[in-house]
Scaffold this active site. Structure first.
Site, PDB file in Angstrom:
ATOM      1  CG  ASN A 208       9.672   1.850   3.807  1.00 25.85           C
ATOM      2  OD1 ASN A 208       9.692   2.318   4.930  1.00 25.85           O
ATOM      3  ND2 ASN A 208       8.571   1.466   3.211  1.00 25.85           N
ATOM      4  N   PRO A 302       0.736  10.624   2.927  1.00 26.49           N
ATOM      5  CG  PRO A 302       1.081  11.978   1.066  1.00 26.49           C
ATOM      6  CD  PRO A 302       1.513  11.776   2.487  1.00 26.49           C
ATOM      7  CG  ASP A 303      -1.800   4.493   0.388  1.00 22.97           C
ATOM      8  OD1 ASP A 303      -1.520   4.395  -0.836  1.00 22.97           O
ATOM      9  OD2 ASP A 303      -1.844   3.522   1.158  1.00 22.97           O
ATOM     10  CG  PHE A 321       5.261  -3.763  -6.714  1.00 20.08           C
ATOM     11  CD1 PHE A 321       4.704  -3.272  -7.890  1.00 20.08           C
ATOM     12  CD2 PHE A 321       6.284  -4.699  -6.792  1.00 20.08           C
ATOM     13  CE1 PHE A 321       5.164  -3.705  -9.120  1.00 20.08           C
ATOM     14  CE2 PHE A 321       6.752  -5.146  -8.025  1.00 20.08           C
ATOM     15  CZ  PHE A 321       6.195  -4.647  -9.192  1.00 20.08           C
ATOM     16  CE  LYS A 339      -1.675   0.198   0.212  1.00 22.09           C
ATOM     17  NZ  LYS A 339      -0.691   1.235   0.482  1.00 22.09           N
TER      18      LYS A 339
END
Ligand code: CTP
Length: 393
Positions: A208, A302-303, A321, A339
């Site tokens: 990213n 994985p988050d 964020f 989340k």
């Protein structure tokens, strides 16, 4: 600064004379000051001047039996609330960074467990030299606060950064340390920052776009309030902020494991732009073949934020964020819920924010949204750190 005790180490250099003015300014503000004068410092000012201004004995020699009998070097630092090195020469910075203890000043600096503020002053080329850059970076990684020198005409006739900052600015920095430096004392905060790189083969990766600047600024601002900060950083070329413990990682999975290993924490601020997918990485470089395109088979990463939200050791305050290009508030509100974090800091990245220095952000919690308009990233970091301190108190 009433009642605060400053141990002032005066290094060599023409700026040493300003240390005299600093002693007066600190005392006027209510602090008591004890001075250590290095051999270099004594070439420019006398122990007598400092003793008269501080109304305390001045220490100069590690092996001076009288000094040791009356007050050992360990005792000297134990009796201080803050150790200030002003001015700090390039040589003194180098010896500090290397952990050398060959005189009273450096022995004391190696033995102290008190916060240390260093105020360098030197020739512009010495300040810019790779060795000094390296030493300053090392000192900051070791938790030492290093003030940036001023820019301007120098005693040596050159121009540039290297001048000792104005005495009032140094006194303000010291005062700021005493007023704000303890708000997050005893709290541990995890910060993730930068991108992650997911290798495709040994030379290519998926990533990213992220400079890491905002996350690094937040880590620094939290440390400035006295927090113990674990900064888990993806691949970025940024200096480690003062007082921050930094762990470099490359991939999302490494970042997830490092966050897990850093627990428990009172708060976590997940600023990293984690790559959502990883490829099955080839062990050797994939060669270009005419007419044939390689196929990437992607797996979801994985988050890390969502994982923390459901972790048995979930930090008390969990902040995510959200960098969005459209429908910023709507997306961010949904993301907070999805989340499971307490706050989402949303910013609009449709303009020139990426890698830039200013940011307009919205802080979304369960029952309110607060917006900060076009602030420099350092200012966003400072305000967010204050808000975190308010929430943890
Ligand atoms: N995050 C994380 N682990 C991931 C992806 C994201 O910890 N694998 C965190 C980021 O650090 C950030 C928040 O989750 O705090 C939101 O990141 P973002 O990339 O905006 O979220 P995504 O879930 O990837 O949503 P989108 O569909 O907008 O990409």
């Amino acid at each position: 600064m009433n009642g605060k005790r400053v141990l002032l180490i005066v290094g060599g250099g023409i700026a040493a004379y300003k240390a005299c003015e600093l002693v007066r300014t600190l005392r006027k503000a209510g602090a008591s000051v004890r001075c250590v004068l290095t051999a270099g410092g004594a070439q420019f000012i006398t122990a007598m001047t400092l003793a008269a201004l501080s109304e305390q004995p001045v220490h100069t020699n590690l092996f001076d039996l009288k000094d040791e009998a009356e007050m050992g070097h360990i005792q000297l630092s134990r009796e201080a609330d803050l150790v200030v090195v002003c001015p700090a020469t390039a040589d003194l910075l180098a010896r500090m960074a290397a952990g050398i203890a060959d005189d009273l000043a450096t022995t004391l600096l190696l033995a102290t467990d008190k916060p240390v503020l260093v105020v360098p002053a030197m020739n512009v080329r010495m300040w810019g030299h790779a060795a000094t850059r390296r030493n300053v970076m090392q000192l900051r990684a070791d938790g030492v606060s290093v003030m940036e020198p001023d820019e301007g005409p120098m005693a040596c006739g050159e121009f540039g950064p290297g001048r000792l900052p104005e005495v009032d600015a140094i006194a303000a920095e010291i005062s700021n340390h005493f007023t704000n430096g303890h708000r997050l004392a005893g709290k541990h905060v995890i910060v993730t920052a930068g991108p992650t790189h997911e290798p495709i083969d040994p030379v290519r990766y998926i990533a990213n776009r992220s400079s890491g600047k905002q996350g690094f600024a937040i880590a620094g601002a939290l440390a400035a309030l006295g927090a113990r900060v674990s900064l888990i950083a993806g691949p970025v070329a940024l200096p480690t902020p003062a007082g921050v413990r930094r762990i470099d990682v490359e991939t999302a999975r490494e970042m997830a494991a490092t966050v897990e290993a850093a627990l428990p924490a009172d708060a976590a601020v997940m600023v990293a732009a984690v790559a959502d997918w990883r490829a099955e990485a080839a062990t050797i470089k994939i060669k270009k073949q005419a007419g044939a395109l390689p196929t990437l088979s992607l797996t979801e990463n994985p988050d890390i934020l969502a994982g923390l939200a459901h972790h048995p050791q979930r930090p008390g305050l969990l902040i995510g964020f959200a960098a969005e290009t459209n429908d910023v508030l709507e997306h961010a509100i949904a993301k907070r819920q999805r989340k499971g974090c307490d706050w989402i800091v949303a910013n609009d990245v449709s303009g020139d924010v990426m890698g830039g220095d200013a940011n307009t952000i919205h802080i979304i919690s369960a029952n309110r949204t607060e917006s900060w308009d076009r602030l420099p990233k350092d200012e966003v970091a400072r305000k967010l750190a204050e808000k975190i301190a308010d929430a943890l108190q």
